[in-house]
Design a protein around this motif. Sequence first.
Motif, PDB file in Angstrom:
ATOM      1  N   ILE A 118      -3.750   4.337  -0.787  1.00 36.89           N
ATOM      2  CA  ILE A 118      -4.744   4.737   0.214  1.00 36.89           C
ATOM      3  C   ILE A 118      -4.438   6.155   0.680  1.00 36.89           C
ATOM      4  CG2 ILE A 118      -5.438   4.358   2.627  1.00 36.89           C
ATOM      5  CD1 ILE A 118      -5.447   1.412   2.143  1.00 36.89           C
ATOM      6  N   SER A 119      -5.500   6.953   0.759  1.00 31.95           N
ATOM      7  CA  SER A 119      -5.374   8.324   1.257  1.00 31.95           C
ATOM      8  C   SER A 119      -6.037   8.431   2.619  1.00 31.95           C
ATOM      9  CB  SER A 119      -6.076   9.280   0.283  1.00 31.95           C
ATOM     10  OG  SER A 119      -6.233  10.547   0.880  1.00 31.95           O
ATOM     11  N   LEU A 120      -5.469   9.295   3.455  1.00 35.64           N
ATOM     12  CA  LEU A 120      -6.103   9.534   4.763  1.00 35.64           C
ATOM     13  C   LEU A 120      -7.233  10.551   4.623  1.00 35.64           C
ATOM     14  CD1 LEU A 120      -5.433   8.260   7.424  1.00 35.64           C
ATOM     15  CD2 LEU A 120      -4.074  10.239   8.017  1.00 35.64           C
ATOM     16  N   GLY A 121      -7.280  11.257   3.531  1.00 32.91           N
ATOM     17  CA  GLY A 121      -8.336  12.248   3.325  1.00 32.91           C
ATOM     18  C   GLY A 121      -7.869  13.269   2.312  1.00 32.91           C
ATOM     19  N   VAL A 129      -3.147  17.385   2.262  1.00 34.55           N
ATOM     20  CA  VAL A 129      -1.786  16.911   1.966  1.00 34.55           C
ATOM     21  C   VAL A 129      -0.923  16.957   3.227  1.00 34.55           C
ATOM     22  CG1 VAL A 129       0.272  17.278   0.567  1.00 34.55           C
ATOM     23  CG2 VAL A 129      -1.986  17.617  -0.438  1.00 34.55           C
ATOM     24  N   LEU A 130      -0.344  15.810   3.552  1.00 37.75           N
ATOM     25  CA  LEU A 130       0.578  15.690   4.678  1.00 37.75           C
ATOM     26  C   LEU A 130       2.006  15.856   4.169  1.00 37.75           C
ATOM     27  CD1 LEU A 130      -1.079  12.439   6.040  1.00 37.75           C
ATOM     28  CD2 LEU A 130      -1.186  14.670   7.168  1.00 37.75           C
ATOM     29  N   THR A 131       2.947  16.094   5.083  1.00 38.99           N
ATOM     30  CA  THR A 131       4.339  16.199   4.642  1.00 38.99           C
ATOM     31  C   THR A 131       4.925  14.828   4.312  1.00 38.99           C
ATOM     32  OG1 THR A 131       5.088  16.120   6.909  1.00 38.99           O
ATOM     33  CG2 THR A 131       4.845  18.300   5.947  1.00 38.99           C
ATOM     34  N   GLY A 132       4.345  13.789   4.895  1.00 40.23           N
ATOM     35  CA  GLY A 132       4.850  12.444   4.627  1.00 40.23           C
ATOM     36  C   GLY A 132       3.771  11.414   4.905  1.00 40.23           C
ATOM     37  N   GLY A 133       4.024  10.176   4.490  1.00 44.26           N
ATOM     38  CA  GLY A 133       3.015   9.126   4.640  1.00 44.26           C
ATOM     39  C   GLY A 133       3.002   8.455   6.011  1.00 44.26           C
ATOM     40  N   GLU A 134       3.906   8.878   6.921  1.00 44.30           N
ATOM     41  CA  GLU A 134       4.045   8.144   8.182  1.00 44.30           C
ATOM     42  C   GLU A 134       2.785   8.195   9.052  1.00 44.30           C
ATOM     43  OE1 GLU A 134       6.320  10.073   6.794  1.00 44.30           O
ATOM     44  OE2 GLU A 134       7.944   8.642   6.425  1.00 44.30           O
ATOM     45  N   ILE A 135       2.164   9.371   9.141  1.00 39.25           N
ATOM     46  CA  ILE A 135       0.952   9.487   9.967  1.00 39.25           C
ATOM     47  C   ILE A 135      -0.167   8.637   9.360  1.00 39.25           C
ATOM     48  CG2 ILE A 135      -0.877  11.110  10.669  1.00 39.25           C
ATOM     49  CD1 ILE A 135       1.358  13.190  11.031  1.00 39.25           C
ATOM     50  N   ALA A 136      -0.234   8.642   8.033  1.00 35.23           N
ATOM     51  CA  ALA A 136      -1.251   7.829   7.356  1.00 35.23           C
ATOM     52  C   ALA A 136      -0.966   6.338   7.570  1.00 35.23           C
ATOM     53  CB  ALA A 136      -1.287   8.173   5.872  1.00 35.23           C
ATOM     54  N   ALA A 137       0.311   5.946   7.508  1.00 37.13           N
ATOM     55  CA  ALA A 137       0.663   4.533   7.725  1.00 37.13           C
ATOM     56  C   ALA A 137       0.286   4.123   9.143  1.00 37.13           C
ATOM     57  CB  ALA A 137       2.157   4.312   7.485  1.00 37.13           C
ATOM     58  N   ILE A 193       0.859  -1.192   0.000  1.00 42.33           N
ATOM     59  CA  ILE A 193       0.000   0.000   0.000  1.00 42.33           C
ATOM     60  C   ILE A 193       0.893   1.239   0.000  1.00 42.33           C
ATOM     61  CG2 ILE A 193      -1.672   1.333   1.355  1.00 42.33           C
ATOM     62  CD1 ILE A 193      -2.559  -1.362   2.599  1.00 42.33           C
ATOM     63  N   TYR A 194       0.660   2.113  -0.964  1.00 35.81           N
ATOM     64  CA  TYR A 194       1.338   3.418  -0.946  1.00 35.81           C
ATOM     65  C   TYR A 194       0.374   4.424  -0.333  1.00 35.81           C
ATOM     66  CZ  TYR A 194       3.216   7.845  -2.800  1.00 35.81           C
ATOM     67  OH  TYR A 194       3.696   9.128  -2.936  1.00 35.81           O
ATOM     68  N   LEU A 195       0.802   5.062   0.763  1.00 33.50           N
ATOM     69  CA  LEU A 195      -0.013   6.105   1.384  1.00 33.50           C
ATOM     70  C   LEU A 195       0.140   7.358   0.540  1.00 33.50           C
ATOM     71  CD1 LEU A 195      -1.261   4.791   3.780  1.00 33.50           C
ATOM     72  CD2 LEU A 195       1.126   4.119   3.781  1.00 33.50           C
ATOM     73  N   SER A 196      -0.978   7.835   0.003  1.00 28.93           N
ATOM     74  CA  SER A 196      -0.886   8.915  -0.975  1.00 28.93           C
ATOM     75  C   SER A 196      -2.150   9.765  -0.966  1.00 28.93           C
ATOM     76  CB  SER A 196      -0.719   8.288  -2.369  1.00 28.93           C
ATOM     77  OG  SER A 196      -1.043   9.218  -3.370  1.00 28.93           O
ATOM     78  N   PRO A 197      -2.005  11.092  -1.146  1.00 28.67           N
ATOM     79  CA  PRO A 197      -3.221  11.911  -1.224  1.00 28.67           C
ATOM     80  C   PRO A 197      -4.038  11.604  -2.482  1.00 28.67           C
ATOM     81  CG  PRO A 197      -1.272  13.237  -1.720  1.00 28.67           C
ATOM     82  CD  PRO A 197      -0.787  11.889  -1.284  1.00 28.67           C
ATOM     83  N   GLN A 198      -3.443  10.829  -3.413  1.00 24.12           N
ATOM     84  CA  GLN A 198      -4.176  10.460  -4.632  1.00 24.12           C
ATOM     85  C   GLN A 198      -4.903   9.125  -4.482  1.00 24.12           C
ATOM     86  OE1 GLN A 198      -1.614  10.698  -8.060  1.00 24.12           O
ATOM     87  NE2 GLN A 198      -0.661  12.590  -7.351  1.00 24.12           N
ATOM     88  N   GLY A 199      -4.754   8.491  -3.312  1.00 28.32           N
ATOM     89  CA  GLY A 199      -5.334   7.160  -3.118  1.00 28.32           C
ATOM     90  C   GLY A 199      -6.819   7.196  -2.807  1.00 28.32           C
ATOM     91  N   LEU A 255       4.117   1.837   2.214  1.00 32.88           N
ATOM     92  CA  LEU A 255       5.170   2.699   1.668  1.00 32.88           C
ATOM     93  C   LEU A 255       4.828   4.159   1.943  1.00 32.88           C
ATOM     94  CD1 LEU A 255       7.585   3.424  -0.169  1.00 32.88           C
ATOM     95  CD2 LEU A 255       6.081   3.034  -2.145  1.00 32.88           C
ATOM     96  N   CYS A 256       5.734   4.825   2.663  1.00 27.23           N
ATOM     97  CA  CYS A 256       5.518   6.240   3.012  1.00 27.23           C
ATOM     98  C   CYS A 256       6.351   7.116   2.094  1.00 27.23           C
ATOM     99  CB  CYS A 256       5.970   6.516   4.446  1.00 27.23           C
ATOM    100  SG  CYS A 256       5.207   5.433   5.656  1.00 27.23           S
ATOM    101  N   GLY A 257       5.700   8.031   1.399  1.00 30.72           N
ATOM    102  CA  GLY A 257       6.431   9.024   0.624  1.00 30.72           C
ATOM    103  C   GLY A 257       6.820  10.200   1.506  1.00 30.72           C
ATOM    104  N   HIS A 258       7.641  11.069   0.963  1.00 29.87           N
ATOM    105  CA  HIS A 258       8.019  12.306   1.655  1.00 29.87           C
ATOM    106  C   HIS A 258       8.374  13.337   0.593  1.00 29.87           C
ATOM    107  CE1 HIS A 258       8.258  12.684   6.057  1.00 29.87           C
ATOM    108  NE2 HIS A 258       8.756  13.870   5.774  1.00 29.87           N
ATOM    109  N   TYR A 259       8.656  14.560   1.011  1.00 27.29           N
ATOM    110  CA  TYR A 259       9.000  15.638   0.062  1.00 27.29           C
ATOM    111  C   TYR A 259       7.872  15.793  -0.969  1.00 27.29           C
ATOM    112  CZ  TYR A 259      13.276  14.245   2.383  1.00 27.29           C
ATOM    113  OH  TYR A 259      14.173  13.877   3.334  1.00 27.29           O
ATOM    114  N   GLU A 260       8.215  15.787  -2.276  1.00 23.61           N
ATOM    115  CA  GLU A 260       7.163  15.956  -3.297  1.00 23.61           C
ATOM    116  C   GLU A 260       6.504  14.632  -3.672  1.00 23.61           C
ATOM    117  OE1 GLU A 260       5.336  18.378  -4.750  1.00 23.61           O
ATOM    118  OE2 GLU A 260       6.298  19.433  -3.102  1.00 23.61           O
TER     119      GLU A 260
END
Length: 247
Positions: A132-135, A138-146, A85-91, A112-117
């Motif tokens: 999957i998106s948390l909502g 846009v977060l700075t990284g995927g860690e909170i979503a993970a 699962i990639y945590l992403s605002p596009q999910g 998988l947590c992204g960061h930066y852009e």
Amino acid sequence: MRFDILTLFPEMLSAFLNASIIKRAQEKGILTIQTTNIRDFAENKHNRVDDAPFGGGMGMLMQAGPIVRAYESIAGGLEYKPHVIYLSPQGTPFCQSRAKELADDYQHLVLLCGHYEGIDQRAIDSIVDEEISLGDFVLTGGEIAAAAVVDAVSRLIPGVLSDEECYLEESHSKGLLEYPQYTRPRDFRGMTVPEVLLNGNHAEIAKWKREQAIRITFQKRPELLKNYCPQDSFEKKILDSLNKENE
Ligand SMILES: C[S@@+](CC[C@H](N)C(=O)[O-])C[C@H]1O[C@@H](n2cnc3c(N)ncnc32)[C@H](O)[C@@H]1O
């Protein structure tokens, strides 16, 4: 259930992983949760894992190589492919029913947590099964979503909560929000606990809880009721009267 979290900032997750119910479930052996630092898979002397995007644009992108190598360090020796699962605002926005499916359908999730852009598209194309998106923010990284996904999925795994009943009546488990709850003292600054909860009549209490759940959902999240099928004539009566009151 096994979770592997691929991240550049494992320290962001350590407090969450080492506290409360999630910590206890790991100690009991019900959950295995590991973080893998993507930076450990850089192949240059400064351990760089990001670079400027081709075609221009703001910020830096995480490169595909370190991410895919980090994933291979986990999945390489396995006889199956873990669900990635990639945590992403596009999910797809995360919800309770997806948490339940993940808990029921998989033994091993890689987050998988992204960061930066964000991350190079080829890393997504190589290893990711689902975004999957948390909502819609846009977060700075995927860690909170993970952490949110690990938490929501874990508590649905048998043995993680001390009592399965804990989640059966919770908000979103059956399409409704939860009824209001009270604990001691009976009187807090003149506000008293509803009498029905004190009389020990379990049938009446259960009825009250069902009615309150429907009323609260109607007040706070009426759109949830569009997909809610009343369980019996009692619930149908409550819904009909609420709809009438609001005509
Ligand atoms: C600043 S965001 C990148 C946003 C990306 N440039 C875009 O516009 O789609 C950095 C990382 O944070 C995570 N992230 C941001 N918002 C998120 C959300 N709503 N749900 C889940 N993860 C999110 C993702 O892992 C993402 O790669």
